[in-house]
Write a protein that holds these residues in place. Structure first.
Motif, PDB file in Angstrom:
ATOM      1  N   GLN A 105      -3.156  -3.457 -16.133  1.00  0.00           N
ATOM      2  CA  GLN A 105      -1.789  -3.201 -15.682  1.00  0.00           C
ATOM      3  C   GLN A 105      -0.918  -4.448 -15.671  1.00  0.00           C
ATOM      4  OE1 GLN A 105      -4.500  -2.975 -13.808  1.00  0.00           O
ATOM      5  NE2 GLN A 105      -4.192  -3.782 -11.752  1.00  0.00           N
ATOM      6  N   GLY A 106      -1.540  -5.640 -15.677  1.00  0.00           N
ATOM      7  CA  GLY A 106      -0.755  -6.866 -15.673  1.00  0.00           C
ATOM      8  C   GLY A 106       0.025  -7.032 -14.383  1.00  0.00           C
ATOM      9  N   ASP A 107       1.203  -7.632 -14.490  1.00  0.00           N
ATOM     10  CA  ASP A 107       2.046  -7.895 -13.322  1.00  0.00           C
ATOM     11  C   ASP A 107       2.943  -6.692 -13.071  1.00  0.00           C
ATOM     12  OD1 ASP A 107       3.260  -9.127 -11.213  1.00  0.00           O
ATOM     13  OD2 ASP A 107       4.642 -10.314 -12.453  1.00  0.00           O
ATOM     14  N   ALA A 108       2.359  -5.639 -12.536  1.00  0.00           N
ATOM     15  CA  ALA A 108       3.096  -4.391 -12.302  1.00  0.00           C
ATOM     16  C   ALA A 108       3.526  -4.304 -10.841  1.00  0.00           C
ATOM     17  CB  ALA A 108       2.220  -3.195 -12.658  1.00  0.00           C
ATOM     18  N   SER A 109       4.484  -3.419 -10.574  1.00  0.00           N
ATOM     19  CA  SER A 109       4.965  -3.246  -9.201  1.00  0.00           C
ATOM     20  C   SER A 109       3.994  -2.439  -8.359  1.00  0.00           C
ATOM     21  CB  SER A 109       6.341  -2.572  -9.197  1.00  0.00           C
ATOM     22  OG  SER A 109       6.260  -1.272  -9.787  1.00  0.00           O
ATOM     23  N   TRP A 110       3.102  -1.695  -9.019  1.00  0.00           N
ATOM     24  CA  TRP A 110       2.103  -0.912  -8.297  1.00  0.00           C
ATOM     25  C   TRP A 110       0.775  -1.672  -8.256  1.00  0.00           C
ATOM     26  CZ3 TRP A 110       4.251   0.349 -12.991  1.00  0.00           C
ATOM     27  CH2 TRP A 110       3.403   0.289 -14.105  1.00  0.00           C
ATOM     28  N   LYS A 111      -0.084  -1.258  -7.319  1.00  0.00           N
ATOM     29  CA  LYS A 111      -1.392  -1.880  -7.158  1.00  0.00           C
ATOM     30  C   LYS A 111      -2.469  -0.861  -7.482  1.00  0.00           C
ATOM     31  CE  LYS A 111       0.596  -5.613  -5.690  1.00  0.00           C
ATOM     32  NZ  LYS A 111       0.713  -6.792  -6.570  1.00  0.00           N
ATOM     33  N   CYS A 112      -3.387  -1.222  -8.373  1.00  0.00           N
ATOM     34  CA  CYS A 112      -4.464  -0.331  -8.781  1.00  0.00           C
ATOM     35  C   CYS A 112      -5.715  -0.614  -7.951  1.00  0.00           C
ATOM     36  CB  CYS A 112      -4.776  -0.500 -10.261  1.00  0.00           C
ATOM     37  SG  CYS A 112      -3.422  -0.039 -11.350  1.00  0.00           S
ATOM     38  N   LEU A 113      -6.258   0.450  -7.389  1.00  0.00           N
ATOM     39  CA  LEU A 113      -7.453   0.355  -6.568  1.00  0.00           C
ATOM     40  C   LEU A 113      -8.441   1.435  -6.984  1.00  0.00           C
ATOM     41  CD1 LEU A 113      -5.727  -0.020  -3.065  1.00  0.00           C
ATOM     42  CD2 LEU A 113      -6.725  -1.869  -4.421  1.00  0.00           C
ATOM     43  N   ALA A 114      -9.645   1.348  -6.443  1.00  0.00           N
ATOM     44  CA  ALA A 114     -10.650   2.397  -6.606  1.00  0.00           C
ATOM     45  C   ALA A 114     -11.154   2.785  -5.234  1.00  0.00           C
ATOM     46  CB  ALA A 114     -11.810   1.912  -7.481  1.00  0.00           C
ATOM     47  N   ASP A 115     -11.359   4.064  -5.026  1.00  0.00           N
ATOM     48  CA  ASP A 115     -11.896   4.518  -3.747  1.00  0.00           C
ATOM     49  C   ASP A 115     -13.390   4.219  -3.683  1.00  0.00           C
ATOM     50  OD1 ASP A 115     -13.356   6.580  -5.000  1.00  0.00           O
ATOM     51  OD2 ASP A 115     -11.902   8.134  -4.515  1.00  0.00           O
ATOM     52  N   PRO A 116     -14.082   4.542  -2.586  1.00  0.00           N
ATOM     53  CA  PRO A 116     -15.493   4.143  -2.456  1.00  0.00           C
ATOM     54  C   PRO A 116     -16.424   4.702  -3.524  1.00  0.00           C
ATOM     55  CG  PRO A 116     -14.578   4.603  -0.295  1.00  0.00           C
ATOM     56  CD  PRO A 116     -13.538   5.019  -1.287  1.00  0.00           C
ATOM     57  N   GLU A 117     -16.008   5.732  -4.259  1.00  0.00           N
ATOM     58  CA  GLU A 117     -16.838   6.239  -5.350  1.00  0.00           C
ATOM     59  C   GLU A 117     -16.312   5.818  -6.717  1.00  0.00           C
ATOM     60  OE1 GLU A 117     -18.398  10.104  -5.483  1.00  0.00           O
ATOM     61  OE2 GLU A 117     -19.041  10.127  -3.390  1.00  0.00           O
ATOM     62  N   GLY A 118     -15.351   4.902  -6.740  1.00  0.00           N
ATOM     63  CA  GLY A 118     -14.888   4.362  -8.005  1.00  0.00           C
ATOM     64  C   GLY A 118     -13.759   5.118  -8.658  1.00  0.00           C
ATOM     65  N   ASN A 119     -13.167   6.106  -7.958  1.00  0.00           N
ATOM     66  CA  ASN A 119     -12.036   6.830  -8.521  1.00  0.00           C
ATOM     67  C   ASN A 119     -10.780   5.971  -8.451  1.00  0.00           C
ATOM     68  OD1 ASN A 119     -13.345   9.526  -8.907  1.00  0.00           O
ATOM     69  ND2 ASN A 119     -13.603   9.334  -6.691  1.00  0.00           N
ATOM     70  N   ALA A 120     -10.134   5.789  -9.592  1.00  0.00           N
ATOM     71  CA  ALA A 120      -8.920   4.987  -9.637  1.00  0.00           C
ATOM     72  C   ALA A 120      -7.776   5.681  -8.913  1.00  0.00           C
ATOM     73  CB  ALA A 120      -8.536   4.736 -11.106  1.00  0.00           C
ATOM     74  N   PHE A 121      -6.927   4.898  -8.280  1.00  0.00           N
ATOM     75  CA  PHE A 121      -5.662   5.388  -7.758  1.00  0.00           C
ATOM     76  C   PHE A 121      -4.692   4.225  -7.662  1.00  0.00           C
ATOM     77  CE2 PHE A 121      -7.961   4.096  -3.975  1.00  0.00           C
ATOM     78  CZ  PHE A 121      -7.014   3.582  -3.099  1.00  0.00           C
ATOM     79  N   CYS A 122      -3.419   4.525  -7.527  1.00  0.00           N
ATOM     80  CA  CYS A 122      -2.400   3.479  -7.478  1.00  0.00           C
ATOM     81  C   CYS A 122      -1.571   3.589  -6.207  1.00  0.00           C
ATOM     82  CB  CYS A 122      -1.472   3.576  -8.680  1.00  0.00           C
ATOM     83  SG  CYS A 122      -2.285   3.227 -10.265  1.00  0.00           S
ATOM     84  N   VAL A 123      -1.193   2.442  -5.681  1.00  0.00           N
ATOM     85  CA  VAL A 123      -0.262   2.374  -4.552  1.00  0.00           C
ATOM     86  C   VAL A 123       1.064   1.854  -5.100  1.00  0.00           C
ATOM     87  CG1 VAL A 123       0.213   1.404  -2.287  1.00  0.00           C
ATOM     88  CG2 VAL A 123      -2.156   1.931  -2.950  1.00  0.00           C
ATOM     89  N   LEU A 124       2.063   2.714  -5.085  1.00  0.00           N
ATOM     90  CA  LEU A 124       3.368   2.369  -5.624  1.00  0.00           C
ATOM     91  C   LEU A 124       4.154   1.526  -4.624  1.00  0.00           C
ATOM     92  CD1 LEU A 124       4.325   5.871  -7.104  1.00  0.00           C
ATOM     93  CD2 LEU A 124       2.918   4.063  -8.135  1.00  0.00           C
ATOM     94  N   ALA A 125       5.223   0.930  -5.091  1.00  0.00           N
ATOM     95  CA  ALA A 125       6.123   0.209  -4.202  1.00  0.00           C
ATOM     96  C   ALA A 125       6.869   1.214  -3.329  1.00  0.00           C
ATOM     97  CB  ALA A 125       7.096  -0.630  -5.013  1.00  0.00           C
ATOM     98  N   PRO A 126       7.260   0.856  -2.105  1.00  0.00           N
ATOM     99  CA  PRO A 126       7.998   1.781  -1.245  1.00  0.00           C
ATOM    100  C   PRO A 126       9.304   2.221  -1.906  1.00  0.00           C
ATOM    101  CG  PRO A 126       7.265  -0.130   0.001  1.00  0.00           C
ATOM    102  CD  PRO A 126       7.006  -0.438  -1.443  1.00  0.00           C
ATOM    103  N   SER A 127       9.714   3.467  -1.611  1.00  0.00           N
ATOM    104  CA  SER A 127      10.973   3.972  -2.149  1.00  0.00           C
ATOM    105  C   SER A 127      11.627   4.902  -1.134  1.00  0.00           C
ATOM    106  CB  SER A 127      10.735   4.709  -3.471  1.00  0.00           C
ATOM    107  OG  SER A 127       9.855   5.802  -3.298  1.00  0.00           O
TER     108      SER A 127
END
Length: 244
Positions: free
Chosen positions: A222-244
């Motif tokens: 994702q590089g220098d994106a405004s959102w943050k990429c994470l994985a939950d405890p079983e490795g499922n990807a998800f993103c936390v977007l910037a507040p809006s």
């Protein structure tokens, strides 16, 4: 502190074509196309809608070809509605899919890019969810996943067992988030969840809170994106977007 589930993010080779399919399938609109992204939202949708989880179809050069950990369940109101919806979806380009479901009352289909989804038989629990009854995540440990996501979003736990867990927004609106125990969870992540902080909350603080709950950082290029990429405890990807 808590996060909102605002959309399901779907990777696609042809995001415009797949976005059009899902807009027709759900009775929604393609809205505000961005380069490489096709948002699919209900008529009159205002971001972020507290009662609706929308769909964002994103172009990627080489999406995974294996079955996905995450799929959508579509709601119906009667046997006739289910049959008519299945027929219409096939006209739009969906195909029958066999995931080993056997003789079940719901119908398993794949969209034009092979993403599996289900058209459920009428169930009272889903009568007020809108066209998407549930976002379903295959996992090894539904109880643990329910705990993590309950803490992450402050959604209400409606059912928790060793085999299945069901959560829904505390407002009682929109689709459910469900975790289904599955023997083989070595699947792809063509679909993932996008979460957003509330306007008064801080993205960095929310990400730190998720890490304390068991999430880990994830680099998907994702590089220098405004959102943050994470994985939950079983490795499922998800993103936390910037507040809006």
């Amino acid at each position: 502190m808590a996060l909102r589930l605002v959309q399901v993010n779907c990777k696609a080779r042809d995001e415009k074509a797949l976005g059009r399919f899902w807009a027709e399938a759900l009775g929604w609109d393609v809205t505000g196309e961005r380069p490489g992204a096709t948002p699919v939202q209900p008529p009159g949708f205002v971001w972020p809608d507290p009662a609706t989880v929308s769909l964002d179809v994103i172009a990627v050069p080489d999406p995974e070809t294996v079955n996905d950990r995450v799929h959508l369940d579509l709601a119906t109101t009667s046997a006739d509605h289910q049959a008519a919806l299945v027929a219409r979806l096939k006209e739009l380009g969906a195909t029958a899919a066999d995931v080993g479901q056997g003789d079940v009352p719901w119908t398993v289909l794949a969209d034009p890019e092979g993403n599996v989804f289900c058209v459920l038989e009428p169930r009272p629990i889903y009568q007020d969810t809108g066209p998407i009854a549930a976002v379903v995540v295959n996992c090894a440990a539904p109880r643990a996943m329910a705990r993590f996501w309950h803490e992450a979003m402050n959604w209400t736990l409606h059912e928790v067992s060793d085999d299945h867990a069901r959560l829904r927004s505390a407002t009682g609106a929109g689709p459910y988030l469900e975790f289904l125990r599955t023997a083989d969870v070595n699947l792809g992540n063509r679909l993932h969840l996008d979460l957003a902080p509330y306007p008064q909350d801080d993205q960095a603080a929310e990400v730190a809170r998720l890490r304390a709950l068991g999430a880990t950082d994830l680099d998907i290029g994702q590089g220098d994106a405004s959102w943050k990429c994470l994985a939950d405890p079983e490795g499922n990807a998800f993103c936390v977007l910037a507040p809006s």
